[in-house]
Each structure stands twice: as structure tokens, then as C-alpha cells.
Design a protein around this motif. Sequence first.
Motif, PDB file in Angstrom:
ATOM      1  N   ALA A 136       0.842  -1.195   0.000  1.00  0.00           N
ATOM      2  CA  ALA A 136       0.000   0.000   0.000  1.00  0.00           C
ATOM      3  C   ALA A 136       0.875   1.242   0.000  1.00  0.00           C
ATOM      4  O   ALA A 136       1.982   1.246   0.555  1.00  0.00           O
ATOM      5  CB  ALA A 136      -0.932   0.010   1.204  1.00  0.00           C
ATOM      6  N   LEU A 137       0.378   2.268  -0.649  1.00  0.00           N
ATOM      7  CA  LEU A 137       1.087   3.541  -0.708  1.00  0.00           C
ATOM      8  C   LEU A 137       0.421   4.528   0.236  1.00  0.00           C
ATOM      9  O   LEU A 137      -0.786   4.788   0.138  1.00  0.00           O
ATOM     10  CB  LEU A 137       1.073   4.097  -2.136  1.00  0.00           C
ATOM     11  CG  LEU A 137       1.660   5.493  -2.329  1.00  0.00           C
ATOM     12  CD1 LEU A 137       3.141   5.515  -1.952  1.00  0.00           C
ATOM     13  CD2 LEU A 137       1.461   5.974  -3.761  1.00  0.00           C
ATOM     14  N   VAL A 138       1.195   5.043   1.165  1.00  0.00           N
ATOM     15  CA  VAL A 138       0.716   6.075   2.087  1.00  0.00           C
ATOM     16  C   VAL A 138       1.246   7.405   1.563  1.00  0.00           C
ATOM     17  O   VAL A 138       2.453   7.666   1.598  1.00  0.00           O
ATOM     18  CB  VAL A 138       1.197   5.809   3.516  1.00  0.00           C
ATOM     19  CG1 VAL A 138       0.631   6.880   4.459  1.00  0.00           C
ATOM     20  CG2 VAL A 138       0.783   4.415   3.973  1.00  0.00           C
ATOM     21  N   GLU A 139       0.354   8.224   1.059  1.00  0.00           N
ATOM     22  CA  GLU A 139       0.754   9.433   0.358  1.00  0.00           C
ATOM     23  C   GLU A 139       0.869  10.605   1.318  1.00  0.00           C
ATOM     24  O   GLU A 139      -0.001  10.819   2.173  1.00  0.00           O
ATOM     25  CB  GLU A 139      -0.259   9.775  -0.736  1.00  0.00           C
ATOM     26  CG  GLU A 139      -0.366   8.688  -1.805  1.00  0.00           C
ATOM     27  CD  GLU A 139      -1.457   8.982  -2.821  1.00  0.00           C
ATOM     28  OE1 GLU A 139      -1.263   8.663  -4.003  1.00  0.00           O
ATOM     29  OE2 GLU A 139      -2.504   9.535  -2.410  1.00  0.00           O
ATOM     30  N   VAL A 140       1.948  11.339   1.141  1.00  0.00           N
ATOM     31  CA  VAL A 140       2.134  12.573   1.902  1.00  0.00           C
ATOM     32  C   VAL A 140       2.341  13.696   0.905  1.00  0.00           C
ATOM     33  O   VAL A 140       2.579  13.472  -0.286  1.00  0.00           O
ATOM     34  CB  VAL A 140       3.333  12.467   2.861  1.00  0.00           C
ATOM     35  CG1 VAL A 140       3.099  11.368   3.878  1.00  0.00           C
ATOM     36  CG2 VAL A 140       4.627  12.206   2.088  1.00  0.00           C
ATOM     37  N   GLY A 141       2.274  14.919   1.372  1.00  0.00           N
ATOM     38  CA  GLY A 141       2.431  16.057   0.485  1.00  0.00           C
ATOM     39  C   GLY A 141       3.863  16.226   0.021  1.00  0.00           C
ATOM     40  O   GLY A 141       4.786  15.530   0.471  1.00  0.00           O
ATOM     41  N   ALA A 142       4.030  17.176  -0.888  1.00  0.00           N
ATOM     42  CA  ALA A 142       5.368  17.457  -1.406  1.00  0.00           C
ATOM     43  C   ALA A 142       6.277  17.875  -0.267  1.00  0.00           C
ATOM     44  O   ALA A 142       5.888  18.631   0.623  1.00  0.00           O
ATOM     45  CB  ALA A 142       5.303  18.551  -2.459  1.00  0.00           C
ATOM     46  N   TYR A 143       7.494  17.415  -0.276  1.00  0.00           N
ATOM     47  CA  TYR A 143       8.423  17.623   0.826  1.00  0.00           C
ATOM     48  C   TYR A 143       9.448  18.662   0.401  1.00  0.00           C
ATOM     49  O   TYR A 143      10.171  18.482  -0.571  1.00  0.00           O
ATOM     50  CB  TYR A 143       9.103  16.303   1.174  1.00  0.00           C
ATOM     51  CG  TYR A 143      10.010  16.378   2.374  1.00  0.00           C
ATOM     52  CD1 TYR A 143       9.476  16.597   3.643  1.00  0.00           C
ATOM     53  CD2 TYR A 143      11.386  16.235   2.238  1.00  0.00           C
ATOM     54  CE1 TYR A 143      10.302  16.664   4.757  1.00  0.00           C
ATOM     55  CE2 TYR A 143      12.212  16.296   3.337  1.00  0.00           C
ATOM     56  CZ  TYR A 143      11.666  16.519   4.616  1.00  0.00           C
ATOM     57  OH  TYR A 143      12.487  16.599   5.707  1.00  0.00           O
TER      58      TYR A 143
ATOM     59  N   GLY B 257       2.890  11.729  -2.700  1.00  0.00           N
ATOM     60  CA  GLY B 257       1.740  11.348  -3.516  1.00  0.00           C
ATOM     61  C   GLY B 257       1.496  12.272  -4.692  1.00  0.00           C
ATOM     62  O   GLY B 257       0.740  11.937  -5.602  1.00  0.00           O
ATOM     63  N   GLN B 258       2.119  13.439  -4.686  1.00  0.00           N
ATOM     64  CA  GLN B 258       1.880  14.403  -5.759  1.00  0.00           C
ATOM     65  C   GLN B 258       2.663  14.014  -7.008  1.00  0.00           C
ATOM     66  O   GLN B 258       3.854  13.755  -6.952  1.00  0.00           O
ATOM     67  CB  GLN B 258       2.288  15.805  -5.291  1.00  0.00           C
ATOM     68  CG  GLN B 258       2.063  16.881  -6.357  1.00  0.00           C
ATOM     69  CD  GLN B 258       2.471  18.253  -5.863  1.00  0.00           C
ATOM     70  OE1 GLN B 258       2.722  18.424  -4.673  1.00  0.00           O
ATOM     71  NE2 GLN B 258       2.518  19.212  -6.772  1.00  0.00           N
TER      72      GLN B 258
ATOM     73  N   VAL C 180       5.562   4.698  -6.690  1.00  0.00           N
ATOM     74  CA  VAL C 180       4.692   3.879  -7.529  1.00  0.00           C
ATOM     75  C   VAL C 180       5.524   2.996  -8.453  1.00  0.00           C
ATOM     76  O   VAL C 180       5.208   1.820  -8.672  1.00  0.00           O
ATOM     77  CB  VAL C 180       3.731   4.769  -8.342  1.00  0.00           C
ATOM     78  CG1 VAL C 180       2.967   3.944  -9.376  1.00  0.00           C
ATOM     79  CG2 VAL C 180       2.761   5.462  -7.404  1.00  0.00           C
ATOM     80  N   ALA C 181       6.608   3.539  -8.996  1.00  0.00           N
ATOM     81  CA  ALA C 181       7.468   2.748  -9.878  1.00  0.00           C
ATOM     82  C   ALA C 181       8.021   1.535  -9.140  1.00  0.00           C
ATOM     83  O   ALA C 181       8.021   0.409  -9.660  1.00  0.00           O
ATOM     84  CB  ALA C 181       8.604   3.614 -10.422  1.00  0.00           C
ATOM     85  N   HIS C 182       8.473   1.736  -7.892  1.00  0.00           N
ATOM     86  CA  HIS C 182       9.024   0.611  -7.123  1.00  0.00           C
ATOM     87  C   HIS C 182       7.928  -0.370  -6.712  1.00  0.00           C
ATOM     88  O   HIS C 182       8.163  -1.582  -6.676  1.00  0.00           O
ATOM     89  CB  HIS C 182       9.761   1.138  -5.892  1.00  0.00           C
ATOM     90  CG  HIS C 182      11.170   1.568  -6.184  1.00  0.00           C
ATOM     91  ND1 HIS C 182      12.221   0.692  -6.222  1.00  0.00           N
ATOM     92  CD2 HIS C 182      11.677   2.793  -6.476  1.00  0.00           C
ATOM     93  CE1 HIS C 182      13.342   1.341  -6.496  1.00  0.00           C
ATOM     94  NE2 HIS C 182      13.036   2.633  -6.671  1.00  0.00           N
ATOM     95  N   ILE C 183       6.761   0.129  -6.403  1.00  0.00           N
ATOM     96  CA  ILE C 183       5.661  -0.782  -6.053  1.00  0.00           C
ATOM     97  C   ILE C 183       5.298  -1.653  -7.252  1.00  0.00           C
ATOM     98  O   ILE C 183       5.055  -2.862  -7.115  1.00  0.00           O
ATOM     99  CB  ILE C 183       4.439   0.020  -5.541  1.00  0.00           C
ATOM    100  CG1 ILE C 183       4.764   0.652  -4.187  1.00  0.00           C
ATOM    101  CG2 ILE C 183       3.217  -0.880  -5.425  1.00  0.00           C
ATOM    102  CD1 ILE C 183       3.697   1.601  -3.677  1.00  0.00           C
TER     103      ILE C 183
END
Length: 758
Positions: free
Chosen positions: A54-61, A225-226, A243-246
Motif C-alpha cells: 500500500a502507498l501512504v501518500e504525503v504532500g510534497a516535501y 503522492g503528488q 509507484v514505480a518501485h511498487i
Amino acid sequence: MHRKFWLSERSRHLYIAIAIALLAGAISLLKPLDITAWAIQSRLSDRDASGTIALVEVGAYTDQNAAEENRHIASLIRKLRARGATRIFVNIPLRESNLPSVDEELSRVLSDNLDYVYVAGANLPEQQNATQDLRANALSFERLKGFDNDVSQDFLRFVWTIRAEGDGGRESLAFALSRSGQKRTEVFIDGTIDSTSIPRLNQGNFDLAIDRIDVPDTAFVIGVGQLGNELRVAKHGYVTNSVAHILGAETLLRGTGQRVAFYVLPLAIGLALLLGVWFARTPRIRRLVYAACVLAFVSVFVGTGLAGVQAHFADTLLLLTVYASLRGLVLYKQRHLYIDPITRLPNFSALRRDFYASEGQGNQGVVVVKILRLDSIFAHVSEGEKRAYLRQVSDRLCITGKDTKIYFDGGKYFAFMLDGAIDYESHLSGLRAIVSQPIIIASKSIDVAVTVGADFSSKGLPAHRLSSAIAAADHAREAFQPVFIVSDACHDDEWDHSLTARLAEALAEDRISIKVQPQVDLKTGKFVAAEVLARWQDQAGNEISPARFIPQFERMARLDELTGRILDKAMAALRSLQDTGCVLPLSVNVSAVQFVDDRIAEMVEKSLRDYAVDPSLLKIEVTETARIEDFETARQIVERLRSQGITFSLDDFGVGSANLEALQRLPFDEVKIDQLFIQQLAGSCKTRAIVEGVLHTTSRAGMTSVAEGIEDLETHTWLSSIGCDRGQGYFIAKPMVISQFRNLLELNRDVMSRPDYG
């Protein structure tokens, strides 16, 4: 199949195609086509992700919100651990913020979960801890488990494969997520996996989404996630690094993502085609083999796409294209270049090909039928009647056998192959009698006159034997020897195959030389011209007579090449004589059989241009004039050259083929009386009367007379006394090389310039 299959034309074409395909694959020449193929494969199917990642998305860092993001990451780790998550991958570079308390909180959370949390770039070698590198970790977490999140992109920024380890030796995120344990160095991303089916959690749906996930058995990737424009994956467009690694991990979980070496598919298809060429004995079977190979290629394309296996298709497509192009070129030649456009019969290029292919099939001979006076016949008929005439001749030749293949050269020669085991002499004589019957076209009766030449010898290459048959048809005479056959029983030097082979070598090595024999004015004794004589000494040191080797050039169909060589050497000699101021006209022998089209005129004109020689210094001696079948064409060629200042001489007049008809119908400037008459002057009143008559005729016609073969003073004196203009022979001078000729001219000039003191 008489020729070994690996040496056949089709096999050679396959070797070329395979070599080109492998070379293109080795240098990745067609990679853009492979990229296109992989993109197409990715759309063949849609498969859902396993749901275990699962991908847990956070904002731009960014540096400005580092404190907020560090607090958010610490909160996410606590929530995931509270739900029982055992594998949490933080795919975000952790940086120190401007709030030490927040950083300490994140450090404490990470330290409390050393067995469950993996951080991008942790424990990397110091030289790789660049602060701007996504893998770098600005905080000090030496005890944390780390992974590498590097990816490789092509020139279009597509990600196709992910390596098992990064540059620092750490396991990549994709392999760490899958826990596949596979001994692989990289994985090819399976494009059929639907990235939208990957479970995604974010700040807005976290509690709702996590309830639908089997948390203990799920690996969680905390990542940005952005979407940006950093990475592209086929079918999915721009994606984040996570996403590429997943997708790579999902491919590993499926057990797919293998890569096939670039050379495997071209070699497999190439080998299949080679075997097909070997076993396919008919065009229909070969077409089935080709169709099967194309179908196999398409099946592999679809199959590897569905199986998530990376293969290189562009190189194989290139192989098939090159092979199809080469075979298409052959087919084009067979349909166009090998077909006479008027009769639609195969031409002599096809005959050479087929005759070569028939080598080894018994004692195959080649027969050439020459249609006489064809130009005069065609001058009075329409195009349709020409075609009908030629087709009827072809149909009559087919009486040889129902399977006989008739060839036409587009001019006046027909040909076919014949089994030498039969009584070919009587067979060809009977065939000629049948072909020579008049042809009825549009209520008009048109005569047919032919001569037949054949080569049934077992020596020489097929090309030489075909040339031999053509020359035999030319050599034959309608009145007294209409069928001329060359065979192993023929001992005439004119058909010496050994000599033919040696002459071919002499041409290739430019070992045909020239000498010149001077001519004098019989009244003044001054040198006025010289004849160029071809000379050849073979490798054994034997001097071969021109009377023997020149007919061989004709039967080899290389008389034009010999004439061109002699012309060039003569023009070079004239050029050198011009430069020294000792220049006299030179005469070059040209066979009458070459006066059938403009090629001889073009050859002469080119040689004069190349050596910048005054055309008035060149004289052409025409030999064997009885072999001229179209005097009108010959006259046009002679007049074309005479208009430029070149003069013409009728050689060997009085014997053989130099006759009064040629003298009357062609505009000659000079007549050379053959040495057969000159050397019998002393002992024959009849001969003297003949020579006197010839001299009288040439004088009245305004032509120069030249006596050949003067070998004594008595002959020289007599010819001078009765008005012969010029003389040539051993009594005057033997043939000599150009340097000797130049010295002779200088000596003659000095003698002539001395004053006479009485």
C-alpha cells in the motif's frame, strides 16, 4: 537440391538478415521501436495489484515544511504500528528541520521501531550522502534498516527495469517490498499491472482505507503522492518514485519481469527460417514457412506481453524486413529484370542464372538460335506483328520438349538448355529446318533464316559456355554451316577452354599489351602511319598469336572490353608521341561484329576525350566485314565517327570476309591488300593482275591503298612502280614497342631533313 542449402541464395539472404539484426541489437540501434513495442504490450491486459503493498501518500516535501512533514511521518508510523504494521518503508528523504523538538520526536519514533521501519538511504557510504540526493538521509540513523530507491530511465524518461541493488550495494525498494528471495539482478516492470489498483492511503481517507487492508500482511510505503514529471511508466504516464518501485515489487510477486537477451529471438526466428528453407522444396511450402514464422513472431509478442517478460522485437522485425526485402528484390528481378518486355519470355540474365543452377544435372548443354536479317524484317511490320513473329519462333523451338524453357535476349538470339546425352547434332539440324519455315502473320508470309550455335562441352564455367554458344551461332553460316557445335571432341583452337580461362586472367591483370608496325609512303620512303597490334604473352612465357586469342575474346563476349583496352593503350601512345613532337596516325583493328550499335562509337569517343588526342590521328581498321548483317546501322556508326575526323580502313581486302560489298556500302578511306596476295607477287602473273586491279579501283574511288606483308626489296619496288600508296611489312619494319617507334621516327626525321649534296 544440388547446391548445399547453406550456400543457396535464400540462405545467404538469411545470413545477411541475421547479421544485420544482431548488429543492430548489439548497438541498440532500434531501441525506440522496442520501447514502442513494450508500450503496446502494456495495453494488452489489465491486472489488479496483489493488495499486499500500500502507498501512504504525503504532500510534497520541501525545506520550508520539513518540520510539518517530519511530524506527519512520525504520526503515520505510530498509526501504522498501532494497527499492527510490521513493514513500513519511508521513501522520503528525512531532513533536519528548524524545530529540534519535532526532529527528536521523529528520531524517537524511528528508534522505537527499528525492526519495522526501513528508511531510504540509511547507512549509505558517506560519499553518497549528498543532501540533494533522494536517497540521502540528513538525520543520523545508523541503526535503521535502509534501502535504495534509485531507478534508471531511458532517453524518453521511461522506467522499464529496476535493479536489485543500488550503487551503494543496498537492496532496492522494489526487491525489499516483494521479499521474493529471487536470485535476480533486475526486474522488468510488468506493464499490464494496473497502478490504480494499488491501495492508497492519505491524510483524508486514512482511517477508512486502512480498515479494508490486512495490515499485518501488508507492506506500507510512505511516499510523496503528488505527481511530477520525473518518471514515466508505460500505460501509466507520469508516476512517483514510490509507484514505480511498487509496480516492480508487484511484478516480482507475480514471478514475472524476466528479460530475454536481445539475440535470442532473432536467432530463434532466423534458425526457424533456415530450417524452413532447407525442408521447403516448393514455393507453396516456403510461403507456409514464412507465414508460420510471422505468426510465431506475433505469438511471442502477445505471449511475452501477457507474461510480463521483456523481449527485443525490433531486431527480429528488422531481420524479417531485410530478408523480405532481399527476397522481394529477387522476385522483382524474376518478374521484371529477368523477363523480356516484348515476348514476356525469360531473358538471358535468367538463362545465366538457370544454367548455373543446373550445373551437375547431367551433361546439360546450351543452344543459341540466331535470327538472321531480323532488323530488315522488323522495319516493315508493326509492334504487334513483331511480337507474334517472335512468339511463333519461340513456339517452334519448344518442339524440343514440352518442358523446354525458351529464353530471348531482346535482340536476335533465342536460347534453351538441352540434354547432351541425345544425338544433338541431328536434333539441332532438324530443329533448324522446322524453325526456318516461313511464318504467316496477318496474311503475310515472312521468311525465317537462322543459324544455330551450341556448347555441349564439359569444361569451363556456365557463363563461358553460354558465351561460347553465342559465338558459335555467330560463327555459323547460313549457306554452308548453319549449325556449329562446340563439344569436348572439338579440337579447334578457336574453342580452347583453357585459353579462355587464361585470357580471363590476362584481362583481370591487364597483361594484354600493344606493339606498332610502321607504314611508309612507297614513293618517298617516309614513315606516314603505324598499325597497333595486340600482343599477349601468357604466364608461361608463350607468345600467343592474335589470330588465336582474339576470336576467344569474342566467344567470351568480352570483345568490347579488349577493344577498349587496346584503344586506351593506343591513345596513351599517341598522347606520348604528341608530347615529344613525333606523332603519326595510328590505326586500331575493330571487328565488324561490333558495328551493331552505338557502343563502339561511344567507346572510341570516350577514349579520345580521356587522352585529349586529335581524332584525325586515329584510323579504325574494320575486320571481318562479311559478318555485318545490318549495313545501314554500320554505315551510320562509321559516318558518325568520320564526321569527327577519324578515318576508316578496310582490312585484309581480297581474302576471307573483306569483300566488295563492304567496300561499296561503307565509306572507307583506305583499303589494305592482304599479305596473301602481296607475298605471291613475284611468282604469279595472276596475283599481280589482281593487285593491279585493286590498286586501280582504290585510286579511281579516291581511297588510299596499303600493301601488307612486304618482305623483300623486289616486292617493295614493284608496288611502288605501279602506284601503291603505302606499304607495311617486315622488309620495312617489324612490330615494335612505342619507345622503339619513337626513336625510329626521330631517326627518320633526321635523315629526311638532311640536304642532298648529289
